[in-house]
Design an enzyme around this catalytic site. Structure first.
Site, PDB file in Angstrom:
ATOM      1  CE  LYS A  80      -4.031  -2.165   2.253  1.00 26.91           C
ATOM      2  NZ  LYS A  80      -4.998  -1.861   3.299  1.00 26.91           N
ATOM      3  CE1 TYR A  95      -9.736  -2.874   0.401  1.00 31.34           C
ATOM      4  CE2 TYR A  95      -9.247  -0.709  -0.608  1.00 31.34           C
ATOM      5  CZ  TYR A  95      -8.827  -1.837   0.229  1.00 31.34           C
ATOM      6  OH  TYR A  95      -7.477  -1.966   0.370  1.00 31.34           O
ATOM      7  CG  ASN A 120      -4.166  -2.360   7.024  1.00 28.52           C
ATOM      8  OD1 ASN A 120      -3.935  -2.021   5.801  1.00 28.52           O
ATOM      9  ND2 ASN A 120      -5.313  -3.171   7.281  1.00 28.52           N
ATOM     10  CG  HIS A 174      -5.435  -6.256  -0.219  1.00 22.73           C
ATOM     11  ND1 HIS A 174      -6.624  -6.524   0.198  1.00 22.73           N
ATOM     12  CD2 HIS A 174      -5.162  -7.221  -1.553  1.00 22.73           C
ATOM     13  CE1 HIS A 174      -7.229  -7.643  -0.299  1.00 22.73           C
ATOM     14  NE2 HIS A 174      -6.469  -8.178  -1.355  1.00 22.73           N
ATOM     15  CD  GLU A 197      -8.495  -9.703  -3.676  1.00 22.74           C
ATOM     16  OE1 GLU A 197      -7.270 -10.173  -3.331  1.00 22.74           O
ATOM     17  OE2 GLU A 197      -9.381  -9.260  -2.859  1.00 22.74           O
TER      18      GLU A 197
HETATM   19  P1  IDP Z   1      -8.163  -6.807   5.772  1.00 27.18           P
HETATM   20  O1  IDP Z   1      -7.184  -5.819   4.849  1.00 27.18           O
HETATM   21  O2  IDP Z   1      -7.282  -7.314   6.942  1.00 27.18           O
HETATM   22  O3  IDP Z   1      -8.613  -8.039   4.546  1.00 27.18           O
HETATM   23  P2  IDP Z   1     -10.595  -5.861   5.321  1.00 27.18           P
HETATM   24  O4  IDP Z   1     -11.917  -5.988   6.357  1.00 27.18           O
HETATM   25  O5  IDP Z   1     -10.816  -6.428   4.080  1.00 27.18           O
HETATM   26  O6  IDP Z   1      -9.454  -5.878   6.189  1.00 27.18           O
HETATM   27  O7  IDP Z   1     -10.771  -4.182   5.040  1.00 27.18           O
HETATM   28  C1  IDP Z   1      -9.953  -3.819   3.756  1.00 27.18           C
HETATM   29  C2  IDP Z   1      -9.243  -2.670   4.160  1.00 27.18           C
HETATM   30  O8  IDP Z   1     -10.109  -1.419   4.739  1.00 27.18           O
HETATM   31  C3  IDP Z   1      -8.153  -2.792   5.467  1.00 27.18           C
HETATM   32  O9  IDP Z   1      -7.051  -3.313   5.117  1.00 27.18           O
HETATM   33  C4  IDP Z   1      -8.047  -1.234   5.692  1.00 27.18           C
HETATM   34  O10 IDP Z   1      -7.048  -0.627   5.223  1.00 27.18           O
HETATM   35  C5  IDP Z   1      -9.532  -0.795   5.618  1.00 27.18           C
HETATM   36  N1  IDP Z   1     -10.069  -1.081   7.060  1.00 27.18           N
HETATM   37  C6  IDP Z   1     -10.853  -1.931   7.586  1.00 27.18           C
HETATM   38  N2  IDP Z   1     -11.777  -1.671   8.509  1.00 27.18           N
HETATM   39  C7  IDP Z   1     -11.252  -0.263   8.864  1.00 27.18           C
HETATM   40  C8  IDP Z   1     -11.960   0.537   9.784  1.00 27.18           C
HETATM   41  O11 IDP Z   1     -12.588   0.330  10.632  1.00 27.18           O
HETATM   42  N3  IDP Z   1     -11.476   1.887   9.626  1.00 27.18           N
HETATM   43  C9  IDP Z   1     -10.764   2.253   8.519  1.00 27.18           C
HETATM   44  N4  IDP Z   1     -10.377   1.471   7.611  1.00 27.18           N
HETATM   45  C10 IDP Z   1     -10.387   0.155   7.683  1.00 27.18           C
HETATM   46 MG    MG Z   2      -9.744  -8.023   3.121  1.00 29.93          MG
END
Ligand code: IDP
Ligand code: MG
Length: 153
Positions: free
Chosen positions: A9, A49, A112, A115, A126
């Site tokens: 990212k 997303y 974070n 991905h 994907e």
């Molecule tokens: P993952 O990346 O661990 O699979 P997902 O639930 O698929 O998590 O969410 C995709 C991305 O959306 C996350 O990696 C993060 O960058 C963002 N995200 C998820 N939950 C939150 C939140 O509560 N606040 C802000 N961003 C979030």
């Molecule tokens: Mg995810």
């Protein structure tokens, strides 16, 4: 063999830590099947997303993902999806286990770092979304005998 999809990212690109992430997957024994740098756009991120479209942070996460170019990778190995997912760590980087990528390099939920596909079905979808077939390479590394037992392949 199983393939999975990774995005390094914008935060990791900005912090000069692209190589750190790639190094970990190489060291683990995964084979790099494809890699490219690209600037993502709202259209592809809306697809990527889609499972978050009703969340209040949907616009914000899409915006942050196109803040600068990202690195797209396709990694291959036995159970590659789960292996990479384990190495990624939990969504909240602050509580991600040390030793995972998010656990070692991140402090944020949204920002974070990485991905990775969360299932074999998502990985196929994907990879097809982000790579053209000719951008994936099926070269041999001749390492199988050192990485796996015969009955694991
Ligand atoms: P993952 O990346 O661990 O699979 P997902 O639930 O698929 O998590 O969410 C995709 C991305 O959306 C996350 O990696 C993060 O960058 C963002 N995200 C998820 N939950 C939150 C939140 O509560 N606040 C802000 N961003 C979030
Ligand atoms: Mg995810």
């Amino acid at each position: 063999m199983e393939k999975t999809f990774v995005i390094i990212k914008p935060g990791m690109v900005q912090r000069g830590l692209i190589g750190e992430v790639i190094k970990r997957f190489e060291q683990k024994g995964l084979r790099l099947a494809g890699m490219k740098m690209t600037l993502l756009n709202d259209e592809i991120l809306t697809q990527h997303y889609a499972h978050l479209k009703d969340k209040p942070f949907f616009g914000q996460i899409k915006q942050s993902m196109c803040a600068c170019p990202v690195i797209l990778c396709c990694w291959e190995g036995v159970e590659a999806v789960q292996v990479v997912r384990n190495m990624t760590g939990s969504t909240n980087s602050r509580s991600a286990v040390p030793g995972t990528i998010r656990g070692d390099f991140g402090m944020s939920v949204q920002e974070n770092i990485i991905h990775s596909s969360d299932s074999t079905e998502a990985a196929i979808e994907e990879i097809n979304r982000f790579f053209l077939p000719e951008e994936l390479y099926d070269y041999s590394m001749n390492l199988s005998a050192y990485l796996y037992a015969d009955d694991e392949l």
